[in-house]
Design an enzyme around this catalytic site. Structure first.
Site, mmCIF file in Angstrom:
data_model
loop_
_atom_site.group_PDB
_atom_site.id
_atom_site.type_symbol
_atom_site.label_atom_id
_atom_site.label_comp_id
_atom_site.label_asym_id
_atom_site.label_seq_id
_atom_site.Cartn_x
_atom_site.Cartn_y
_atom_site.Cartn_z
ATOM 1 N N GLU A 131 0.815 -1.222 0.000
ATOM 2 C CA GLU A 131 0.000 0.000 0.000
ATOM 3 C C GLU A 131 0.845 1.266 0.000
ATOM 4 O O GLU A 131 0.459 2.286 -0.553
ATOM 5 C CB GLU A 131 -0.954 0.026 1.192
ATOM 6 N N PHE B 59 -12.158 -6.517 13.924
ATOM 7 C CA PHE B 59 -11.064 -7.031 13.114
ATOM 8 C C PHE B 59 -10.648 -5.981 12.084
ATOM 9 O O PHE B 59 -11.485 -5.454 11.357
ATOM 10 C CB PHE B 59 -11.474 -8.337 12.421
ATOM 11 N N GLN B 60 -9.378 -5.677 12.055
ATOM 12 C CA GLN B 60 -8.798 -4.670 11.150
ATOM 13 C C GLN B 60 -9.426 -3.291 11.322
ATOM 14 O O GLN B 60 -9.516 -2.517 10.381
ATOM 15 C CB GLN B 60 -8.857 -5.141 9.692
ATOM 16 N N LYS C 256 -17.649 -0.293 5.675
ATOM 17 C CA LYS C 256 -18.055 -1.303 4.694
ATOM 18 C C LYS C 256 -19.562 -1.346 4.463
ATOM 19 O O LYS C 256 -20.023 -1.581 3.350
ATOM 20 C CB LYS C 256 -17.561 -2.685 5.155
ATOM 21 N N MET D 199 24.353 8.661 3.005
ATOM 22 C CA MET D 199 24.179 9.970 3.620
ATOM 23 C C MET D 199 24.419 9.910 5.129
ATOM 24 O O MET D 199 25.007 10.825 5.711
ATOM 25 C CB MET D 199 22.776 10.520 3.323
HETATM 26 C C1 TPP Z 1 12.327 5.588 5.525
HETATM 27 C C2 TPP Z 1 13.603 6.230 5.913
HETATM 28 N N1 TPP Z 1 14.377 5.670 6.861
HETATM 29 C C3 TPP Z 1 15.558 6.253 7.218
HETATM 30 C C4 TPP Z 1 15.958 7.412 6.633
HETATM 31 C C5 TPP Z 1 17.269 8.072 7.040
HETATM 32 N N2 TPP Z 1 18.200 8.099 5.914
HETATM 33 C C6 TPP Z 1 18.371 9.192 5.145
HETATM 34 S S1 TPP Z 1 19.434 8.944 3.890
HETATM 35 C C7 TPP Z 1 19.721 7.358 4.365
HETATM 36 C C8 TPP Z 1 20.682 6.492 3.596
HETATM 37 C C9 TPP Z 1 20.161 6.125 2.265
HETATM 38 O O1 TPP Z 1 21.006 5.153 1.715
HETATM 39 P P1 TPP Z 1 20.995 4.845 0.170
HETATM 40 O O2 TPP Z 1 19.616 4.658 -0.303
HETATM 41 O O3 TPP Z 1 21.950 3.734 -0.116
HETATM 42 O O4 TPP Z 1 21.493 6.212 -0.450
HETATM 43 P P2 TPP Z 1 22.955 6.868 -0.439
HETATM 44 O O5 TPP Z 1 22.920 7.932 0.622
HETATM 45 O O6 TPP Z 1 23.951 5.794 -0.138
HETATM 46 O O7 TPP Z 1 23.109 7.455 -1.798
HETATM 47 C C10 TPP Z 1 18.989 7.048 5.508
HETATM 48 C C11 TPP Z 1 19.034 5.758 6.204
HETATM 49 C C12 TPP Z 1 15.089 7.986 5.676
HETATM 50 N N3 TPP Z 1 15.362 9.148 5.081
HETATM 51 N N4 TPP Z 1 13.950 7.368 5.318
#
Ligand code: TPP
Ligand code: MG
Lengths: 570, 156
Positions: free
Chosen positions: A50, A112-113, A162, A474
């Site tokens: 979803e 439920f749900q 529903k 990052m």
């Molecule tokens: C759902 C979610 N969880 C955690 C984060 C925190 N976060 C921001 S950037 C990042 C790393 C992303 O890694 P990747 O997709 O490999 O991208 P890269 O920075 O290596 O290019 C994280 C964990 C986020 N933005 N969104």
């Protein structure tokens, strides 16, 4: 005409001109799915989660400007949709999400749900409804679309029990909407506009600060016109990339935490900020007390609550950008003199020459920035680029030559990893003739990887380019800079076989380690016209620069080194 | 920035979730609620909500604007010129001097509204600062329980 609630939902969607609904069925929404089966007014795409349905509807909305539509069941179906709602909410995306709910008689019994969808989504929707009577369903559907797209756009949830979708009643879809308590201000105040125009004419160093509102209101032509008339320099936020066009010499670039030197310096030295549909996000302003310290501020926004929220504004103008900008153009016509700002433009040009957006390329390993530039060279203006969240997102925003608004689709406000792939599906559904590329990371892509199956089944051939640094890059970058290189839980060396994964889901995969392979993979993926994973090994320890450390002043940037900083490559 | 007290009146559509929208807005954005009262407006489908809050000028401005953004909100009235009243009920032990309590309540536009076997109940409706003074004065009569009604206000 007499029909049941479920059919009313479908008729309303058709009346609203909806072509594509992204969704996932379940108990509480089954009546509606039964009617979907019988109708042919719109297509339904069965995503495999979803969250992906909502992001796909969101991507569709961002690409077209129309209201995106997603449909989910109650309970877990709805809770899976929440991240999608929050993502759209933070970026003001027009969307209607329809969720099933347990029958009215079961509400409040921990049925439920059963989950309080309206309660959970209140802070992450523009508005939401629990339908309590069949007779209000047509009006609520009409209002939901109206609210989603009117004023500052945003997602609206319609939660339908529903028994209401099963009940029969008379269906008359309202022609118009009357919500006396919801009347956004469209026309800017004349007096304020005049004062702002005078301020522009008096300024020595004006700067257009362009935000996502320009994209949302489709007023980029007007913004370009104003910039052109006065030869006024401009900076764009992450959400506004493409508004000015990459080749426009007035565009300094993107400002903020990962803004380029001349953009951030322009904001630090301007004497008049002309803020158009931007909201002074902390990732843009850095330390507030140092932000645009020498400037008066004109702030045009459709949402009065954005004005004066973070900075004091000298010329507040509430209204629709297109409307206000037309007045600006009338007022400036014949009066504004580009020569007045020549010195200012020269200052900024010197800044840009001093520290241009740059990186050091390598012949040993693909640099992620090179990969982005290369995609830009190969696909340029015609492609739609989505992204996930992380370093790759910032590199895409910095280095891709965006030429038009709605070409760049990313989760700015919420920063949702897992957004890019489903959003790309939505964009591709809207524009099947365009190449749609999701620039993603080895972390993010796994957060909605199941959409490979959706893309393959419905033949939605989007290309995912994974800039694979074997890191949550990052976060790793922050650990490098601010946590003494303690790489806590960010090493992604343990990886799936991305090529095989794509192929197991009936897509196509490529492993790329050289520039030649990179070009070949992109060409082949476009030719094969299949959903693709292009897994690109990139320099592991590359950092996104410039960088303004969080809460630092914009003018204090960490700048890229001039020599090769590749280290620890395998 | 200095925190100031502010009374805000909100006219809303009388729908079931409107109160949660407003209290949720205050909780989610970290605004302070000192008192909040709600009642339907006679002969209409509206309700009148009175909120007493505290905040810096910037926060107070945000509160007004954010309230305005809620779809069921018709009108936000934020005024220095409000007539404010608050009601309070106080339960006293019957052993205290009823005459004294009666006189005290009367001094603040109220009186004794109930007398039982063990307790008596005084009621006062007055300006919020006068209610505070009244409550200070009740202390010497050993109040058992105090229930404040929250502020209601109307534009002058
Ligand atoms: C759902 C979610 N969880 C955690 C984060 C925190 N976060 C921001 S950037 C990042 C790393 C992303 O890694 P990747 O997709 O490999 O991208 P890269 O920075 O290596 O290019 C994280 C964990 C986020 N933005 N969104
Ligand atoms: Mg990564």
């Amino acid at each position: 005409m007499k029909m049941n609630g479920a059919q009313m939902v479908c008729e309303a969607l058709i009346a609203e001109g909806v072509k594509t609904v992204f969704g996932y069925p379940g108990g509480a929404i089954m009546n509606v799915y039964d009617e979907i089966y019988k109708q042919d007014g719109f297509e339904h795409i069965l995503n495999r989660h979803e969250q992906a349905s909502v992001h796909a509807a969101d991507g569709y909305a961002r690409a077209t400007g129309d209201v995106g539509v997603a449909m989910v069941t109650s309970g877990p179906g709805f809770t899976n949709a929440v991240t999608g709602l929050a993502t759209a909410y933070m970026d003001s995306i027009p969307m209607v999400v329809i969720s099933g709910q347990v029958p009215l008689s079961l509400i409040g019994t921990d049925g439920f749900q059963e989950i309080d969808a309206v309660g959970i989504s209140r802070p992450c929707t523009k508005h939401n409804y629990l339908v309590r009577e069949l007779s209000e369903l047509p009006r609520i559907m009409k209002e939901a679309f109206h609210i989603a797209r009117t004023g500052r756009p945003g997602p609206v949830l319609v939660d339908i029990p529903k028994d209401i979708t099963a009940e029969f009643g008379e269906f008359v879809y309202p022609e118009s909407v009357d919500i006396p308590s919801f009347k956004p201000t469209v026309k800017g105040n004349k007096r304020q506009i005049e004062k702002a125009i005078e301020a522009i004419l008096k300024a020595k160093k004006p700067l257009l600060y362009i935000g996502g509102g320009v994209t949302l209101s489709d007023s980029s032509d007007l913004v370009r016109k104003i910039a052109e008339m006065g030869q006024i320099p401009a900076v764009e936020t992450l959400m506004a990339r493409g508004v000015m066009g990459a080749k426009n010499p007035l565009l300094q670039g993107m400002l903020g935490m990962h803004g380029n030197y001349s953009s951030n310096m322009a904001m630090s030295e301007t004497d008049l900020v002309i803020s158009l549909g931007a909201r002074f996000d902390d990732r843009v302003t850095g330390k507030l007390s140092e932000f645009a310290k020498y400037a008066d501020i004109i702030h045009v926004d459709i949402d009065p609550a954005n004005i004066g929220k973070l900075v004091d504004v000298d010329y507040p103008i509430v209204g629709d950008l297109a409307n206000v900008l037309e007045k600006f153009i009338e007022g400036l016509e014949g009066k504004i003199k580009p020569e007045r700002y020549t010195d200012w433009r020269e200052v900024l040009e010197r800044y840009d020459n001093l520290h241009p957006q740059s990186y050091v390329d390598s012949d040993k390993v693909i640099k992620p920035q090179w990969a982005i530039e290369r995609i830009g060279e190969l696909l340029g203006e015609q492609a739609i680029i989505t992204s996930d969240v992380g370093q790759h997102q910032m590199w895409a925003a910095q280095h891709y030559p965006f030429d038009r608004p709605r070409q760049w689709i990313n989760s700015g406000g919420l920063g949702t990893m897992g957004f890019g792939f489903p959003a790309a599906l939505g964009a591709k559904k809207a524009f099947p003739e365009k190449t749609v590329v999701n620039i993603t990371g080895d972390g993010s892509i796994l957060m909605n990887v199941q959409e490979l199956v959706t893309a393959a089944e419905y033949k939605i051939p989007v290309i995912n380019i994974i800039l694979n640094n074997h890191f949550l890059g990052m976060v790793r970058q922050w650990q490098t800079f601010f946590y003494e290189e303690r790489y806590s839980e960010t090493d992604l060396s343990f990886q799936p076989n991305f090529k095989a994964l794509a192929e197991a889901c009936h897509g196509i995969g490529y492993d790329v380690t050289t520039k030649a392979e990179f070009d070949a993979a992109i060409k082949d993926a476009i030719e094969k016209d299949k959903v693709a994973f292009i897994n690109v090994q990139v320099a592991r320890f590359e950092n996104v620069l410039p960088m303004v450390p969080a809460a630092g002043a914009l003018y204090n940037m960490m700048l890229p080194k001039k020599e090769d900083n590749t280290k620890g490559e395998k | 920035m200095e925190n100031v007290r502010r009374v805000i009146s909100v006219l809303v559509e009388n729908e079931s979730s409107v109160l949660s929208r407003i209290s949720g807005l205050f909780a989610g954005r970290g605004y302070n609620i000192e008192t909040l009262t709600v009642a339907p407006v006679p002969n209409s489908n509206l309700s009148h909500i009175t909120i007493v809050t505290k905040g810096s000028a910037r926060v107070l401005e945000q509160i007004t604007k954010q309230l305005h953004k809620l779809v069921p909100v018709y009108k936000v009235i934020e005024h220095d010129e409000m007539v404010e009243k608050e009601m309070v009920l106080v339960k006293f032990p019957i052993e205290e001097s009823l005459a004294d309590i009666e006189a005290l309540c009367a001094a603040y536009n109220g009186g004794i509204v109930n007398v039982g076997v063990n307790i008596c109940i005084g009621m006062v409706a007055d300006e919020p600062c006068r209610v505070r003074h009244f409550l200070e004065a009740t202390q010497r009569y050993n109040p058992i329980e105090i229930v404040r009604g929250g502020v209601v206000a109307i534009e002058r």
